[in-house]
Motif scaffolding. Structure first.
Motif, PDB file in Angstrom:
ATOM      1  N   THR A 489       0.823  -1.205   0.000  1.00 34.48           N
ATOM      2  CA  THR A 489       0.000   0.000   0.000  1.00 34.48           C
ATOM      3  C   THR A 489       0.857   1.255   0.000  1.00 34.48           C
ATOM      4  OG1 THR A 489      -1.784  -1.142   1.176  1.00 34.48           O
ATOM      5  CG2 THR A 489      -1.781   1.254   1.256  1.00 34.48           C
ATOM      6  N   MET A 490       1.881   1.265   0.845  1.00 37.12           N
ATOM      7  CA  MET A 490       2.764   2.422   0.916  1.00 37.12           C
ATOM      8  C   MET A 490       3.480   2.662  -0.408  1.00 37.12           C
ATOM      9  SD  MET A 490       2.927   3.781   4.097  1.00 37.12           S
ATOM     10  CE  MET A 490       4.609   4.263   4.450  1.00 37.12           C
ATOM     11  N   THR A 491       3.889   1.592  -1.048  1.00 34.31           N
ATOM     12  CA  THR A 491       4.553   1.734  -2.345  1.00 34.31           C
ATOM     13  C   THR A 491       3.617   2.336  -3.378  1.00 34.31           C
ATOM     14  OG1 THR A 491       5.938  -0.183  -1.843  1.00 34.31           O
ATOM     15  CG2 THR A 491       5.795   0.488  -4.145  1.00 34.31           C
ATOM     16  N   ALA A 492       2.372   1.844  -3.414  1.00 29.48           N
ATOM     17  CA  ALA A 492       1.395   2.356  -4.381  1.00 29.48           C
ATOM     18  C   ALA A 492       1.100   3.834  -4.136  1.00 29.48           C
ATOM     19  CB  ALA A 492       0.109   1.533  -4.307  1.00 29.48           C
ATOM     20  N   LEU A 493       0.883   4.211  -2.873  1.00 31.65           N
ATOM     21  CA  LEU A 493       0.581   5.611  -2.567  1.00 31.65           C
ATOM     22  C   LEU A 493       1.780   6.511  -2.824  1.00 31.65           C
ATOM     23  CD1 LEU A 493      -1.465   5.176   0.748  1.00 31.65           C
ATOM     24  CD2 LEU A 493      -2.340   5.735  -1.514  1.00 31.65           C
ATOM     25  N   SER A 494       2.963   6.014  -2.490  1.00 33.86           N
ATOM     26  CA  SER A 494       4.170   6.801  -2.740  1.00 33.86           C
ATOM     27  C   SER A 494       4.349   7.069  -4.229  1.00 33.86           C
ATOM     28  CB  SER A 494       5.386   6.066  -2.179  1.00 33.86           C
ATOM     29  OG  SER A 494       6.567   6.786  -2.430  1.00 33.86           O
ATOM     30  N   THR A 495       4.082   6.070  -5.055  1.00 33.79           N
ATOM     31  CA  THR A 495       4.189   6.263  -6.501  1.00 33.79           C
ATOM     32  C   THR A 495       3.165   7.267  -6.998  1.00 33.79           C
ATOM     33  OG1 THR A 495       4.897   3.946  -6.689  1.00 33.79           O
ATOM     34  CG2 THR A 495       4.243   5.061  -8.710  1.00 33.79           C
ATOM     35  N   ALA A 496       1.959   7.220  -6.449  1.00 36.45           N
ATOM     36  CA  ALA A 496       0.921   8.179  -6.849  1.00 36.45           C
ATOM     37  C   ALA A 496       1.322   9.605  -6.476  1.00 36.45           C
ATOM     38  CB  ALA A 496      -0.408   7.811  -6.190  1.00 36.45           C
ATOM     39  N   ILE A 497       1.869   9.802  -5.267  1.00 39.47           N
ATOM     40  CA  ILE A 497       2.327  11.134  -4.860  1.00 39.47           C
ATOM     41  C   ILE A 497       3.451  11.611  -5.767  1.00 39.47           C
ATOM     42  CG2 ILE A 497       3.436  12.421  -3.005  1.00 39.47           C
ATOM     43  CD1 ILE A 497       0.579  11.857  -2.373  1.00 39.47           C
ATOM     44  N   ASP A 498       4.356  10.707  -6.111  1.00 42.50           N
ATOM     45  CA  ASP A 498       5.463  11.078  -6.998  1.00 42.50           C
ATOM     46  C   ASP A 498       4.955  11.523  -8.360  1.00 42.50           C
ATOM     47  OD1 ASP A 498       7.238  10.491  -5.010  1.00 42.50           O
ATOM     48  OD2 ASP A 498       7.655   8.458  -5.713  1.00 42.50           O
ATOM     49  N   LYS A 499       3.951  10.833  -8.873  1.00 42.96           N
ATOM     50  CA  LYS A 499       3.374  11.216 -10.169  1.00 42.96           C
ATOM     51  C   LYS A 499       2.795  12.631 -10.108  1.00 42.96           C
ATOM     52  CE  LYS A 499       3.632   7.435 -12.834  1.00 42.96           C
ATOM     53  NZ  LYS A 499       4.228   7.437 -14.190  1.00 42.96           N
ATOM     54  N   ILE A 500       2.082  12.925  -9.034  1.00 40.29           N
ATOM     55  CA  ILE A 500       1.467  14.249  -8.899  1.00 40.29           C
ATOM     56  C   ILE A 500       2.541  15.322  -8.760  1.00 40.29           C
ATOM     57  CG2 ILE A 500       0.044  15.666  -7.366  1.00 40.29           C
ATOM     58  CD1 ILE A 500      -1.587  13.131  -6.756  1.00 40.29           C
ATOM     59  N   GLU A 501       3.555  15.056  -7.953  1.00 41.97           N
ATOM     60  CA  GLU A 501       4.626  16.041  -7.776  1.00 41.97           C
ATOM     61  C   GLU A 501       5.393  16.265  -9.072  1.00 41.97           C
ATOM     62  OE1 GLU A 501       6.916  14.500  -4.551  1.00 41.97           O
ATOM     63  OE2 GLU A 501       5.611  15.375  -3.016  1.00 41.97           O
ATOM     64  N   GLU A 502       5.530  15.217  -9.861  1.00 40.67           N
ATOM     65  CA  GLU A 502       6.195  15.378 -11.153  1.00 40.67           C
ATOM     66  C   GLU A 502       5.419  16.332 -12.051  1.00 40.67           C
ATOM     67  OE1 GLU A 502       7.610  12.567 -14.921  1.00 40.67           O
ATOM     68  OE2 GLU A 502       6.785  11.664 -13.121  1.00 40.67           O
ATOM     69  N   LYS A 503       4.100  16.226 -12.036  1.00 38.37           N
ATOM     70  CA  LYS A 503       3.282  17.134 -12.840  1.00 38.37           C
ATOM     71  C   LYS A 503       3.299  18.553 -12.272  1.00 38.37           C
ATOM     72  CE  LYS A 503       2.298  14.309 -16.009  1.00 38.37           C
ATOM     73  NZ  LYS A 503       2.890  14.537 -17.345  1.00 38.37           N
ATOM     74  N   HIS A 504       3.385  18.689 -10.947  1.00 37.13           N
ATOM     75  CA  HIS A 504       3.537  20.028 -10.366  1.00 37.13           C
ATOM     76  C   HIS A 504       4.796  20.700 -10.899  1.00 37.13           C
ATOM     77  CE1 HIS A 504       0.928  19.061  -6.565  1.00 37.13           C
ATOM     78  NE2 HIS A 504       0.202  19.395  -7.603  1.00 37.13           N
ATOM     79  N   ARG A 505       5.871  19.946 -10.958  1.00 37.00           N
ATOM     80  CA  ARG A 505       7.126  20.512 -11.463  1.00 37.00           C
ATOM     81  C   ARG A 505       7.013  20.873 -12.936  1.00 37.00           C
ATOM     82  NH1 ARG A 505       9.113  16.170  -8.300  1.00 37.00           N
ATOM     83  NH2 ARG A 505       9.598  14.899 -10.135  1.00 37.00           N
ATOM     84  N   GLU A 506       6.342  20.011 -13.707  1.00 37.09           N
ATOM     85  CA  GLU A 506       6.189  20.300 -15.134  1.00 37.09           C
ATOM     86  C   GLU A 506       5.371  21.571 -15.340  1.00 37.09           C
ATOM     87  OE1 GLU A 506       4.368  18.257 -19.207  1.00 37.09           O
ATOM     88  OE2 GLU A 506       4.572  17.076 -17.369  1.00 37.09           O
ATOM     89  N   LEU A 507       4.297  21.725 -14.574  1.00 37.05           N
ATOM     90  CA  LEU A 507       3.462  22.913 -14.707  1.00 37.05           C
ATOM     91  C   LEU A 507       4.243  24.174 -14.347  1.00 37.05           C
ATOM     92  CD1 LEU A 507       0.644  24.147 -15.204  1.00 37.05           C
ATOM     93  CD2 LEU A 507       0.142  23.736 -12.791  1.00 37.05           C
ATOM     94  N   CYS A 508       4.982  24.134 -13.245  1.00 39.70           N
ATOM     95  CA  CYS A 508       5.769  25.307 -12.850  1.00 39.70           C
ATOM     96  C   CYS A 508       6.873  25.595 -13.863  1.00 39.70           C
ATOM     97  CB  CYS A 508       6.364  25.086 -11.457  1.00 39.70           C
ATOM     98  SG  CYS A 508       5.126  25.096 -10.126  1.00 39.70           S
ATOM     99  N   SER A 509       7.437  24.559 -14.445  1.00 40.01           N
ATOM    100  CA  SER A 509       8.454  24.768 -15.475  1.00 40.01           C
ATOM    101  C   SER A 509       7.872  25.502 -16.678  1.00 40.01           C
ATOM    102  CB  SER A 509       9.038  23.428 -15.924  1.00 40.01           C
ATOM    103  OG  SER A 509       9.645  22.752 -14.865  1.00 40.01           O
ATOM    104  N   LEU A 510       6.665  25.124 -17.060  1.00 38.71           N
ATOM    105  CA  LEU A 510       6.012  25.803 -18.183  1.00 38.71           C
ATOM    106  C   LEU A 510       5.783  27.272 -17.879  1.00 38.71           C
ATOM    107  CD1 LEU A 510       3.415  23.020 -19.088  1.00 38.71           C
ATOM    108  CD2 LEU A 510       5.294  23.789 -20.543  1.00 38.71           C
ATOM    109  N   VAL A 511       5.355  27.560 -16.648  1.00 44.11           N
ATOM    110  CA  VAL A 511       5.107  28.955 -16.279  1.00 44.11           C
ATOM    111  C   VAL A 511       6.413  29.725 -16.199  1.00 44.11           C
ATOM    112  CG1 VAL A 511       4.154  30.460 -14.495  1.00 44.11           C
ATOM    113  CG2 VAL A 511       2.987  28.326 -15.068  1.00 44.11           C
TER     114      VAL A 511
END
Length: 1282
Positions: A489-511
């Protein structure tokens, strides 16, 4: 072939059904008639293709010669009656009345005439905020029959009362919805329902929750839903109403609370079956959905024409529809023109479609999981952008996606593509199109929607139970399968958080890389900087307002901090950018992050003075920014650039930098390797290769220059002008592709890495630190709960009484439930805060900032300008990293391999007079107190030159009314194991080196030590008085309350620690008590007698031990031995020193005890005390023999006093304070007399006469009378410094 009839293709909609038979009846819509298996037969005709796209019956489209936009629209309009009939059923809305208050007759809004307090609509359509202590309002619509609902999205999670009321319900500044008999409300902050009186109901809510408020007037019930899940019926048998007096939606908000109301102007996020919205959906809703469905099928059919598509690969043996290359334009434009006519045809339909069908359509096209259908989405975007009327629609689409990010919960079964990931992935790809980025940045909701994209919804207790169903902790007796299940469970949730944080970085990079079409032309990073500055100002405004809620979502602060930390630590890497964003031309030469670059470092002091408002009102180390001393030097200091070599403040033999052979912890091989933690989570220090371009690294010449020489850290005066480009040559701009010189000409306008670091520290101070503190609270509480559970299990095994066992089992169940909750909370914080790359970045941040502060501390003027949040963020980040779970590195190398300078900084500045804030000094002092508790960290202090040189004396100076507790803990830790009754293993963990240094500091400065000793006496006297009062109160009440017990235990522990300090002083510096005036000896003995009288004479020993024992402590861990042992050590140390000393004129220890009427029976109790639990075969038994000898001498001396061997003083000349000495000194000018010892002690703490309170100007020592001679006098001035 029957089984193949159920094949479905994943994609945007429900997929493409492949039917291999043609047996369907004629005249019915053939939705699934996509392909027929007809070997030897050519492609289907154009007519059949149109029938599939428009969901028409078979052979309903007749052959035609010309297919243009008008023809397509005629086909579509022929379907309108079909949807009008379907929609007529939904238009029946009896039992509703909407009062027109200046808005549209069918629009439901807040009735301005009903507002009590100050409730403002801060953002359209209905985001409202209370700007007074308590505000209430109701809507302009009421219901009296039927089933109705509205939704409230929480922008904050404080005190809000949401529900229903009648028009006659009174609102005041203290009473709102639910505070009267005729109103009903739910408050998830206090987890209560309100109908005049509160009652427990529902669940706690969090920011981003969508609360459905439902009223069923057919069954007279009111219920509430949280994110679509029923909280149960809250109120039943409510009063029936009539059309003139129905129930109104109503809300009450405390100060700063904010929520988003939806009465049906937008589709409900979680519609409840059977309940209607107050605002009816547009009549063209179904027709618009049909048009979007046609467009979806058009794209699906077009995919079959592409040999490289997944559809073609799966269907390569089947016959396809007619090629759409020539038909795509008329069909797609016909659909789009019809769609825009529908969207603009009726009032309110524009927003409804933009928030409902359009986002669903785009998500369906793009896909919610990888791999996304980028080609189809590009086609759709180009199609929408061709229509001028689409601008506003697309802006609403972006805001709707932002809303989706804010309210999207993590769902375990959807990981790793759960939570806000689908919305973020879609918007990141959309914004790669420059036209969409321009639209978004022009939108008035840009900042608000940007915050929404960076939101990460936090789960409450019930959510965590769903996310982490199986719980395990070390030593638990749970099912073996729980451990592996929790790891997965921890592995699955950790991967999901990582995916979201990766998109946060991509969005800020675009801005960051977006260059707005403005004149004069702006530079990359200007939009991101403006957003950051505005956001920080808003958060700081909320902080200064000191409301009970958080106006800005705290998760946004954490997300921004995380994004910037990744940029600075892991570097920028942008891949696959389309359009003009790809042409910005950032340097892609290095993957080394700013914080890890070796060589010379620079920091422009202008960041402390920039006029963006971020530093306005921020407290500085040297006081407020408006201080006159600051203003006089403002221009001079602003132009300075701080320069230093990495590691330049460390010794040559201990220096560890990014350019030395041995690397810091953040870059060592043991950290860079991919590891699997004990919780089964894959961890990597390198982080994720985010979609960001790396910041240019410093030149290799600079690194080579650093390796070949060791430059002293310094501050260089260089004006920030275009002619001084060298001053910023190492600042690492986020470069714009046109020319490098343009940056030097506009240095203040470029978003630099140092500026990102500055803002990151401020973000940490404003919101991130509180998350770490909350995490450590749960970690500590988890340890305590485990101890309580183990202790309870032990008692259950030992008890034989059935009733006691029953109570213990009930307590155990409560402890276990609390522990399970703590384990889940700790697991959540572990996966959201303690990623490996975050720990690496935090470590590098500490290294960078502590070096900067040490360099600045060499200049008084520069150091005084430093904002306090630099120090606070440094210390908080350091301890967050030190206590992180799983640990970043072993404690043995945590300080040694990169952060040795942190020890230098805290030791040098915890008592620095340039730091005006006592809170900052306390923070640094508590850091030392925490670090020295660990043997590995203590070794770092022993090897630190600054600590060896200045720490002992600084500790004695810092022992005052405010800081005595941490100073006591530090000194006690340095001397641990060296007193009476201390075990050998504690002695091995003490610091013999610092004990010697402390003794030398005390002996070398008698004035300093005298002042320290006076404060030590006073503090111990106060703590023991507080302790005795607490014990007496509990004995009188015949019970031990939790709060009283906790307070009593804390005061007792402090008293024991102070007594140990006194024992250290008597053992190491006995001459202070034995030589010269006996004032110190008398004060010491008075304290010993005072403590013994309260400890030994306690009538109820069991009650005493129970009073000082805190929860989860065993009896053998806390009892009166803790205070008696140092007292024995004090007495025996004085006796040892007395017998070993070569001086003949020593103070008489036994005589002073005897003069104070100390009963020898007290020492007999000490001798008879059971010391077996603390004496474990060491040298302490010899001290007990010394105590026995002392007791015998005291008894003999007391008997001598009783028989009058020692003459009594004349009664009229006896000191009226101590009654043991002559009154041989006199105050001036009041002429009151007392003994010299009492007067000297009194003057240590005050300069007033203790008889008349007059200010003492002088003390006269009187000579003894000699027959008839007069009284001689010698005068001396009172020491006012003491």
């Amino acid at each position: 072939m029957e089984e193949d009839s159920n094949i479905r293709f994943t994609g945007i909609s429900s997929g493409l059904a492949v039917l291999l038979s043609d047996n369907k009846p004629k005249g019915r819509p053939q939705k699934s008639r996509l392909i027929s298996y007809c070997d030897g037969i050519g492609d289907h005709s154009v007519e059949r293709t149109l029938e599939h796209i428009f969901d028409l019956p078979h052979k309903s489209v007749r052959p035609t010669g010309l297919i243009d936009v008008n023809f397509i629209r005629s086909i579509l309009r022929s379907q309108i009656p079909r949807f009008q009939q379907e929609n007529a059923v939904d238009r029946k809305r009896d039992g509703l009345s909407i009062i027109n208050r200046g808005s549209s007759p069918s629009t439901v809004v807040i009735d301005s005439s009903s507002v009590c307090g100050d409730m403002k609509t801060i953002r359209n359509p209905l985001i409202v905020e209370s700007q007074t202590v308590f505000s209430s309002a109701r809507a302009n619509a009421c219901v009296w029959k039927g089933k109705w609902m509205y939704e409230v999205t929480l922008e904050t999670s404080g005190i809000q009362q949401l529900g229903w009321t009648i028009i006659s319900c009174p609102f005041t500044d203290q009473k709102g919805v639910g505070d009267s008999d005729d109103s009903y409300a739910f408050d998830g902050r206090r987890v209560n329902k309100w109908n005049k009186d509160p009652m427990p109901y529902g669940q706690s809510w969090v920011v981003g929750d969508v609360i459905g408020c439902c009223i069923d007037l057919d069954n007279d019930e009111i219920s509430f839903f949280r994110n679509g899940v029923s909280l149960g019926v809250a109120f039943d048998r409510i009063q029936k109403m009539n059309p003139e007096n129905g129930y109104y939606p109503a809300i009450s908000l405390s100060d700063g609370e904010r929520c988003d109301l939806n009465f049906g102007a937008r589709p409900f996020k979680y519609p409840i079956s059977g309940f209607l919205p107050f605002q009816a959906p547009p009549i063209s809703r179904d027709y618009a959905n049909y048009l979007l469905g046609c467009l979806t099928r058009l794209l699906e059919v077009q995919c079959l024409d592409k040999p490289g598509s997944a559809y073609f690969e799966k269907l390569r043996r089947l016959k396809r529809f007619a090629p759409l290359k020539e038909l795509f334009y008329p069909i797609s434009h016909g659909i789009m023109e019809e769609l825009f006519d529908v969207v603009n045809s009726s009032e309110g339909s524009f927003e409804y479609f933009a928030w409902g069908a359009i986002p669903s359509f785009f998500l369906g096209i793009f896909g919610v999981q990888e791999a996304h259908d980028c080609a189809s989405l590009d086609q759709v975007l180009e199609l929408f952008l061709e229509f001028p009327r689409s601008d506003s629609l697309l802006q609403h689409l972006i805001r709707a996606l932002s809303y989706g990010c804010k309210v999207a919960p993590l769902v375990l079964t959807e990981c790793p593509y759960s939570g806000s990931y689908p919305y973020l992935a879609l918007v990141c790809y959309i914004l790669r199109h420059r036209a969409m980025m321009v639209l978004w940045c022009k939108s008035p909701d840009f900042e608000f929607s940007f915050e929404g994209f960076l939101s990460l919804k936090r789960p409450n207790k019930q959510d965590l139970h769903c996310l982490i169903p199986s719980v395990w902790w070390p030593g638990s007796c749970e099912d073996v399968g729980c451990e592996s299940s929790m790891m997965l469970t921890m592995t699955a949730l950790s991967t999901a958080i990582d995916k979201i944080e990766e998109k946060h970085r991509e969005l800020c990079s675009l801005v960051i890389q977006f260059v707005p079409p403005a004149i004069p032309k702006e530079l990359p990073g200007s939009v991101f900087r403006a957003f950051l500055q505005g956001f920080i100002l808003k958060v700081r405004g909320t902080e200064n307002k000191m409301t009970t809620s958080v106006v800005s979502n705290n998760s946004v602060v954490v997300s921004l901090y995380t994004v910037i930390l990744h940029f600075l630590s892991e570097g920028f890497k942008m891949e696959g950018l389309s359009g003009s964003l790809k042409d910005i031309g950032l340097n892609l030469e290095s993957d080394v992050g700013f914080l890890h670059r070796p060589g010379k470092r620079k920091f422009p002091l202008e960041l402390f003075f920039v006029g963006d408002g971020n530093c306005a009102g921020v407290r500085r180390i040297g006081g407020g920014f408006s201080n006159h001393a600051f203003n006089s030097q403002f221009s001079e200091e602003k132009a300075k650039v701080v320069q230093w070599d990495e590691g330049g403040m460390d010794d040559d033999d201990t220096r560890i930098t990014h350019s030395t052979m041995k690397k810091p912890c953040c870059c060592s091989n043991s950290v860079n390797d991919v590891e699997t933690s004990k919780h089964g989570i894959m961890l990597t220090s390198g982080g994720f290769k985010g979609l960001c371009a790396p910041v240019p690294v410093r030149s290799t010449q600079v690194v080579a220059m650093f390796n070949s020489s060791n430059h002293d850290a310094g501050i260089v005066d260089q004006p920030s002008t275009s002619n001084q480009s060298e001053a910023y040559s190492g600042c690492g701009f986020l470069q714009y592709s046109e020319s490098r010189t343009s940056f030097n000409e506009h240095s203040l306008d470029v978003l630099r890495e140092e500026e990102l670091l500055h803002m990151m520290l401020l973000l940490y101070h404003l919101g991130v630190a509180s998350n770490f503190r909350q995490a450590f609270y749960y970690m500590s509480h988890q340890s305590q709960s485990i101890s309580l559970l183990d202790d309870t299990d032990k008692q259950i095994r030992e008890k034989s009484c059935i009733e006691q066992v029953k109570r213990l089992k009930e307590a155990r169940n409560a402890y276990r439930e609390e522990l399970v909750d703590c384990v889940r909370q700790c697991a959540w914080y572990r996966i959201s805060l303690f990623s490996r790359w975050k720990q690496r970045g935090m470590y590098a941040t500490c290294m960078w900032v502590v070096e900067l502060l040490l360099v600045l501390s060499n200049s008084d003027t520069c150091f005084c300008y430093v904002p306090e949040f630099y120090l606070e963020s440094l210390v908080d980040t350091f301890h967050a990293l030190r206590k992180s779970d799983p640990p970043f590195v072993a404690s043995a190398i945590f300080l040694k391999q990169g952060l040795a300078s942190f020890v230098t900084f805290v030791v040098r500045h915890f008592n620095d007079p340039r730091i005006l804030s006592a809170d900052i000094k306390d923070l640094l002092l508590h850091s030392i107190s925490s670090l020295v508790q660990c043997k590995d960290y203590l070794i770092a202090f022993e090897n630190n030159k600054e600590a060896i040189h200045s720490l002992p004396k600084a500790l004695l100076l810092a022992f005052d009314n405010r800081s005595w507790m941490p100073v006591t803990n530090i000194i006690l830790r340095l001397c641990k194991g060296s007193g009476f009754g201390a075990s050998k293993h504690l002695e091995s963990s003490s610091s013999a080196h610092f004990q010697v240094l402390l003794r030398e500091a005390c002996c070398s400065d008698e004035t300093l030590f005298s002042s320290f000793l006076n404060r030590l006496f006073n503090t111990l006297s106060w703590t023991m008085t507080e302790f005795s009062v607490s014990i007496r109160e509990m004995q009188e009440n015949c019970q031990v309350g939790d709060l009283q017990q906790r307070r009593c235990g804390v005061v007792f522990d402090l008293s024991c620690s102070l007594a140990r300090l006194l024992e250290f002083c008597t053992r190491e510096i006995p001459q202070v008590f034995l030589l010269g005036p006996d004032m110190n000896l008398r004060r010491l003995i008075e304290l010993i007698i005072f403590i013994l009288n309260h400890i030994i004479s306690a009538s109820d020993t069991e009650f005493f031990d129970m009073s000082v024992r805190r929860p989860s402590q065993y009896q053998e861990k806390t009892n009166r031995t803790m205070i008696l042992a140092p007292l024995v050590g004090i007495i025996t140390s004085l006796m040892d020193a007395h017998s070993d000393s070569e001086h003949k004129d020593l103070n008489d220890v036994v005589g002073v005890f005897a003069s104070m009427d100390c009963p020898a029976t007290v020492f007999q109790c000490l001798l008879g005390y059971n010391w077996s639990t603390v004496l474990r075969g060491d040298a302490s038994p010899s001290k007990l023999r010394k105590l026995e000898e002392f007791s015998s001498n005291l008894r003999s001396r007391a008997e001598t006093v009783e028989h009058g061997v020692i003459g009594n003083y004349e009664e009229e000349n006896c000191c009226c304070i101590c009654y043991s000495c002559d009154s041989d000194s006199m105050f001036e000018p009041c002429h009151h007399m007392s003994c010299h010892g009492c007067i000297t002690r009194h003057l240590l703490n005050g300069q007033r006469c203790f008889f008349c309170n007059a200010v003492v100007t002088n003390v006269v020592k009187l000579k003894p009378r000699l027959g008839s001679q007069g009284v001689g006098a010698e005068s001396w001035t009172a020491n006012r410094d003491s």
